[in-house]
Design a protein around this motif. Structure first.
Motif, PDB file in Angstrom:
ATOM      1  N   THR A 171       1.179  11.327  19.936  1.00  0.00           N
ATOM      2  CA  THR A 171       1.627  12.686  19.626  1.00  0.00           C
ATOM      3  C   THR A 171       0.454  13.662  19.613  1.00  0.00           C
ATOM      4  OG1 THR A 171       3.522  11.911  18.339  1.00  0.00           O
ATOM      5  CG2 THR A 171       2.725  14.125  17.862  1.00  0.00           C
ATOM      6  N   VAL A 172      -0.642  13.270  18.970  1.00  0.00           N
ATOM      7  CA  VAL A 172      -1.821  14.141  18.908  1.00  0.00           C
ATOM      8  C   VAL A 172      -2.380  14.377  20.314  1.00  0.00           C
ATOM      9  CG1 VAL A 172      -4.202  14.288  18.087  1.00  0.00           C
ATOM     10  CG2 VAL A 172      -2.404  13.499  16.550  1.00  0.00           C
ATOM     11  N   ILE A 204       0.564  16.347   9.466  1.00  0.00           N
ATOM     12  CA  ILE A 204      -0.102  16.952  10.619  1.00  0.00           C
ATOM     13  C   ILE A 204      -0.012  18.469  10.561  1.00  0.00           C
ATOM     14  CG2 ILE A 204      -0.135  17.123  13.133  1.00  0.00           C
ATOM     15  CD1 ILE A 204       1.108  14.347  13.235  1.00  0.00           C
ATOM     16  N   VAL A 205       1.176  18.977  10.260  1.00  0.00           N
ATOM     17  CA  VAL A 205       1.379  20.430  10.217  1.00  0.00           C
ATOM     18  C   VAL A 205       0.531  21.061   9.119  1.00  0.00           C
ATOM     19  CG1 VAL A 205       3.079  22.224   9.696  1.00  0.00           C
ATOM     20  CG2 VAL A 205       3.664  20.367  11.262  1.00  0.00           C
ATOM     21  N   ASP A 249       5.854   8.083  21.339  1.00  0.00           N
ATOM     22  CA  ASP A 249       5.059   8.894  20.423  1.00  0.00           C
ATOM     23  C   ASP A 249       5.501   8.551  18.997  1.00  0.00           C
ATOM     24  OD1 ASP A 249       7.601  10.026  20.636  1.00  0.00           O
ATOM     25  OD2 ASP A 249       6.838  12.017  20.115  1.00  0.00           O
ATOM     26  N   ILE A 277       3.793  20.915  17.873  1.00  0.00           N
ATOM     27  CA  ILE A 277       3.761  19.610  17.193  1.00  0.00           C
ATOM     28  C   ILE A 277       5.181  19.146  16.888  1.00  0.00           C
ATOM     29  CG2 ILE A 277       3.108  18.448  15.055  1.00  0.00           C
ATOM     30  CD1 ILE A 277       0.581  20.197  15.029  1.00  0.00           C
ATOM     31  N   LYS A 278       5.992  20.038  16.346  1.00  0.00           N
ATOM     32  CA  LYS A 278       7.358  19.665  15.989  1.00  0.00           C
ATOM     33  C   LYS A 278       8.232  19.460  17.226  1.00  0.00           C
ATOM     34  CE  LYS A 278       7.634  23.176  13.116  1.00  0.00           C
ATOM     35  NZ  LYS A 278       8.136  24.121  12.083  1.00  0.00           N
ATOM     36  N   ILE A 302       0.840  26.218  17.964  1.00  0.00           N
ATOM     37  CA  ILE A 302       0.446  24.807  17.830  1.00  0.00           C
ATOM     38  C   ILE A 302       1.405  24.069  16.909  1.00  0.00           C
ATOM     39  CG2 ILE A 302      -1.350  23.270  16.976  1.00  0.00           C
ATOM     40  CD1 ILE A 302      -3.420  25.264  17.844  1.00  0.00           C
ATOM     41  N   VAL A 353       0.099  16.727  22.296  1.00  0.00           N
ATOM     42  CA  VAL A 353       0.050  18.118  21.842  1.00  0.00           C
ATOM     43  C   VAL A 353      -1.282  18.761  22.221  1.00  0.00           C
ATOM     44  CG1 VAL A 353       0.028  19.597  19.797  1.00  0.00           C
ATOM     45  CG2 VAL A 353       1.706  17.768  19.984  1.00  0.00           C
ATOM     46  N   TYR A 390       4.680  13.960  10.170  1.00  0.00           N
ATOM     47  CA  TYR A 390       4.748  15.290  10.790  1.00  0.00           C
ATOM     48  C   TYR A 390       4.342  16.377   9.792  1.00  0.00           C
ATOM     49  CZ  TYR A 390       6.970  13.824  15.152  1.00  0.00           C
ATOM     50  OH  TYR A 390       7.226  13.262  16.383  1.00  0.00           O
ATOM     51  N   SER A 404       7.239  18.303  20.031  1.00  0.00           N
ATOM     52  CA  SER A 404       6.807  17.121  20.789  1.00  0.00           C
ATOM     53  C   SER A 404       7.696  15.911  20.529  1.00  0.00           C
ATOM     54  CB  SER A 404       5.355  16.774  20.442  1.00  0.00           C
ATOM     55  OG  SER A 404       5.243  16.358  19.088  1.00  0.00           O
ATOM     56  N   MET A 459      -3.124  21.067  10.175  1.00  0.00           N
ATOM     57  CA  MET A 459      -3.341  22.097  11.194  1.00  0.00           C
ATOM     58  C   MET A 459      -3.267  23.490  10.589  1.00  0.00           C
ATOM     59  SD  MET A 459      -4.085  22.897  14.210  1.00  0.00           S
ATOM     60  CE  MET A 459      -4.047  21.243  14.912  1.00  0.00           C
TER      61      MET A 459
END
Length: 276
Positions: free
Chosen positions: A69-70, A255-256, A227, A214-215, A210, A73, A252, A217, A259
């Motif tokens: 996933t990373v 990650i959000v 992923d 991410i979401k 971004i 993205v 998720y 993806s 970021m």
């Protein structure tokens, strides 16, 4: 305190405004408490139903999916950013044909779902396999990861094109006129004067893009890309345990949040001269 502030004291807010602010604040506290209770309930359910065997069995797969996933993205965002710069200039071009074609591209990819675009690439391109193979690109489009990367790049490039265009047009034309009066070349004016100011304006929209990427993806898992969401679907198919999706949601969310906070620090660092 300045001389003007001494002579003209600040006016108190009207009672109607204070009531609206109080209601909005109470609503915010209510929803914050609701989310907190929901989080506590989910954590309690995880603790009471925790299964170490499942965690150690599928944990490495989740980490592998997180890396995919990373990578997906990151690559799509960087490639989209590179593609968006010439597209933004094409959108601002005086050539009607170039401007119209770019407008159609942006309108199409911003107006249709990312999932439909991924399906068009993954299922549509094999219909023209003979042509794609003749130009030597079938090795790329036969891989589901590459199909997802291609679709996401075109999608985010359309959004970033509008971000770049809006940011450049937000810089006052007097900046270009002042640079021209000093005899600076147009390219020097753009890279040294216009672009730095435009990037400051575009920082917040870039951060939002971004996070949305991410979401979004997670949709590539539909085309067999393993992923984070793909690994989650696999784990659920093996266990039928809802906690697998809860783990994915926590990944998720993490990650959000990373970021969002990281981008906020970058924005604060790059705009520190504006707060002095």
């Amino acid at each position: 305190m300045s001389y003007a502030e001494v002579l003209i004291p600040a006016r108190p807010a009207p009672p109607e405004t204070m009531k609206r602010l109080s209601k909005a604040r109470l609503a915010g506290y209510f929803f914050l408490a609701l989310w907190a209770l929901l989080g506590i309930a989910l954590i309690t359910m995880m603790i009471t139903n925790w299964d170490n065997a499942k965690f150690f069995k599928f944990g490495p797969r989740f980490l592998h999916g997180l890396w995919i996933t990373v990578k997906l993205v990151g690559l799509s965002f960087i490639l989209g950013a590179i593609l968006s710069i010439p597209l933004a200039f094409a959108r601002m071009s005086k050539n009607r044909i170039l401007k119209g074609l770019t407008y159609c591209y942006v309108y199409l990819f911003r107006g249709t779902p990312l999932l439909a675009q991924i399906f068009m690439v993954y299922y549509g391109f094999p219909q023209a396999r003979g042509f794609i193979d003749s130009i030597g690109l079938w090795w790329f489009f036969r891989d589901p990861f590459n199909c997802g990367l291609f679709a996401m790049t075109l999608n985010t490039a359309a959004y970033q094109t509008e971000i770049v265009r809006g940011a450049i047009q937000s810089v006052h034309h007097g900046q270009s006129e002042a640079a021209a009066s000093l005899g600076l070349h147009k390219l020097v004016t753009f890279y040294k004067i216009i672009l730095p100011q435009a990037l400051i304006v575009a920082l917040r929209p870039y951060g939002n893009e971004i996070i949305l990427l991410i979401k979004s993806s997670a949709t590539v898992s539909i085309i067999t890309v393993y992923d984070l969401m793909g690994e989650t679907r696999y784990a659920f198919s093996q266990t039928y345990d809802y906690q697998t999706y809860l783990w994915a949601a926590i990944f998720y969310l993490s990650i959000v949040e990373l970021m969002r906070n990281g981008w906020a620090h970058i924005e604060a660092y790059l705009t520190r001269h504006l707060r002095r």
